[in-house]
Scaffold this motif. Structure first.
Motif, PDB file in Angstrom:
ATOM      1  N   PRO A  15       0.832  -1.209   0.000  1.00  0.00           N
ATOM      2  CA  PRO A  15       0.000   0.000   0.000  1.00  0.00           C
ATOM      3  C   PRO A  15       0.871   1.266   0.000  1.00  0.00           C
ATOM      4  O   PRO A  15       1.932   1.306   0.633  1.00  0.00           O
ATOM      5  CB  PRO A  15      -0.790  -0.103   1.305  1.00  0.00           C
ATOM      6  CG  PRO A  15      -0.784  -1.557   1.640  1.00  0.00           C
ATOM      7  CD  PRO A  15       0.509  -2.098   1.112  1.00  0.00           C
ATOM      8  N   ILE A  16       0.420   2.270  -0.706  1.00  0.00           N
ATOM      9  CA  ILE A  16       1.178   3.513  -0.858  1.00  0.00           C
ATOM     10  C   ILE A  16       1.505   4.134   0.499  1.00  0.00           C
ATOM     11  O   ILE A  16       2.607   4.633   0.711  1.00  0.00           O
ATOM     12  CB  ILE A  16       0.407   4.501  -1.759  1.00  0.00           C
ATOM     13  CG1 ILE A  16       0.379   3.968  -3.184  1.00  0.00           C
ATOM     14  CG2 ILE A  16       1.009   5.892  -1.712  1.00  0.00           C
ATOM     15  CD1 ILE A  16      -0.506   4.753  -4.132  1.00  0.00           C
ATOM     16  N   GLU A  17       0.561   4.084   1.431  1.00  0.00           N
ATOM     17  CA  GLU A  17       0.796   4.662   2.756  1.00  0.00           C
ATOM     18  C   GLU A  17       1.948   3.968   3.469  1.00  0.00           C
ATOM     19  O   GLU A  17       2.786   4.609   4.112  1.00  0.00           O
ATOM     20  CB  GLU A  17      -0.478   4.575   3.618  1.00  0.00           C
ATOM     21  CG  GLU A  17      -1.637   5.380   3.096  1.00  0.00           C
ATOM     22  CD  GLU A  17      -2.416   4.676   1.968  1.00  0.00           C
ATOM     23  OE1 GLU A  17      -2.115   3.498   1.663  1.00  0.00           O
ATOM     24  OE2 GLU A  17      -3.302   5.320   1.390  1.00  0.00           O
ATOM     25  N   LEU A  18       2.012   2.639   3.354  1.00  0.00           N
ATOM     26  CA  LEU A  18       3.084   1.871   3.978  1.00  0.00           C
ATOM     27  C   LEU A  18       4.416   2.141   3.274  1.00  0.00           C
ATOM     28  O   LEU A  18       5.447   2.310   3.927  1.00  0.00           O
ATOM     29  CB  LEU A  18       2.754   0.373   3.959  1.00  0.00           C
ATOM     30  CG  LEU A  18       3.782  -0.559   4.595  1.00  0.00           C
ATOM     31  CD1 LEU A  18       4.019  -0.189   6.058  1.00  0.00           C
ATOM     32  CD2 LEU A  18       3.315  -1.999   4.490  1.00  0.00           C
ATOM     33  N   LEU A  19       4.393   2.201   1.963  1.00  0.00           N
ATOM     34  CA  LEU A  19       5.606   2.483   1.202  1.00  0.00           C
ATOM     35  C   LEU A  19       6.150   3.868   1.566  1.00  0.00           C
ATOM     36  O   LEU A  19       7.360   4.035   1.747  1.00  0.00           O
ATOM     37  CB  LEU A  19       5.312   2.392  -0.301  1.00  0.00           C
ATOM     38  CG  LEU A  19       6.489   2.288  -1.255  1.00  0.00           C
ATOM     39  CD1 LEU A  19       7.411   1.135  -0.887  1.00  0.00           C
ATOM     40  CD2 LEU A  19       5.992   2.145  -2.685  1.00  0.00           C
ATOM     41  N   SER A  20       5.271   4.829   1.749  1.00  0.00           N
ATOM     42  CA  SER A  20       5.688   6.174   2.173  1.00  0.00           C
ATOM     43  C   SER A  20       6.367   6.128   3.533  1.00  0.00           C
ATOM     44  O   SER A  20       7.391   6.779   3.749  1.00  0.00           O
ATOM     45  CB  SER A  20       4.490   7.123   2.244  1.00  0.00           C
ATOM     46  OG  SER A  20       3.957   7.338   0.972  1.00  0.00           O
ATOM     47  N   GLU A  21       5.812   5.364   4.460  1.00  0.00           N
ATOM     48  CA  GLU A  21       6.410   5.240   5.786  1.00  0.00           C
ATOM     49  C   GLU A  21       7.777   4.559   5.717  1.00  0.00           C
ATOM     50  O   GLU A  21       8.698   4.926   6.451  1.00  0.00           O
ATOM     51  CB  GLU A  21       5.486   4.473   6.735  1.00  0.00           C
ATOM     52  CG  GLU A  21       4.238   5.229   7.118  1.00  0.00           C
ATOM     53  CD  GLU A  21       4.528   6.534   7.859  1.00  0.00           C
ATOM     54  OE1 GLU A  21       5.438   6.555   8.715  1.00  0.00           O
ATOM     55  OE2 GLU A  21       3.839   7.529   7.577  1.00  0.00           O
TER      56      GLU A  21
END
Length: 116
Positions: A15-21
């Motif tokens: 997920p994009i949110e996890l990749l950002s983190e």
């Protein structure tokens, strides 16, 4: 074309949110602790990572200017509305430039500036 050849790459299922983190963690874990310049290599991995990283404003909140002013301009745009921490290294500003060129670039973002 390259993107269409590997549409189902497993790394793109994160997920994009996890990749950002993950990117934020990679940036924070480098040396020196405040300004890790090597995290930019993430942008070169693939188009998907580039899009995610450039769309994550917190990645661009700490700006290290060490090779010209294009990094400063790009980072200010990508940081969107997040608070800013800018480090201008003396050898980062080209000799044909000076602080008189830096000030107009930073001025529209002065309300977000925490430290320079």
């Amino acid at each position: 074309m390259h993107t269409s050849l590997k549409p189902g790459a497993p790394i793109n299922d994160i997920p994009i949110e996890l990749l950002s983190e993950i990117f934020l963690y990679a940036k924070a874990s480098g040396r020196p602790p405040i300004y890790n310049a090597r995290w930019h290599h993430i942008l070169r991995v693939c188009r998907h990572w580039f899009v995610v990283a450039t769309g994550t404003p917190r990645l661009w909140s700490r700006i290290l200017v060490r090779k010209g002013l294009s990094n400063l301009r790009n980072s200010l745009v990508r940081s969107q509305g997040v608070p800013l921490d800018i480090c201008l290294l003396p050898y980062g500003i080209p000799r044909d430039s000076s602080l008189t060129f830096v000030v107009p670039i930073i001025t529209p973002h002065i309300h977000r500036l925490q430290r320079i």
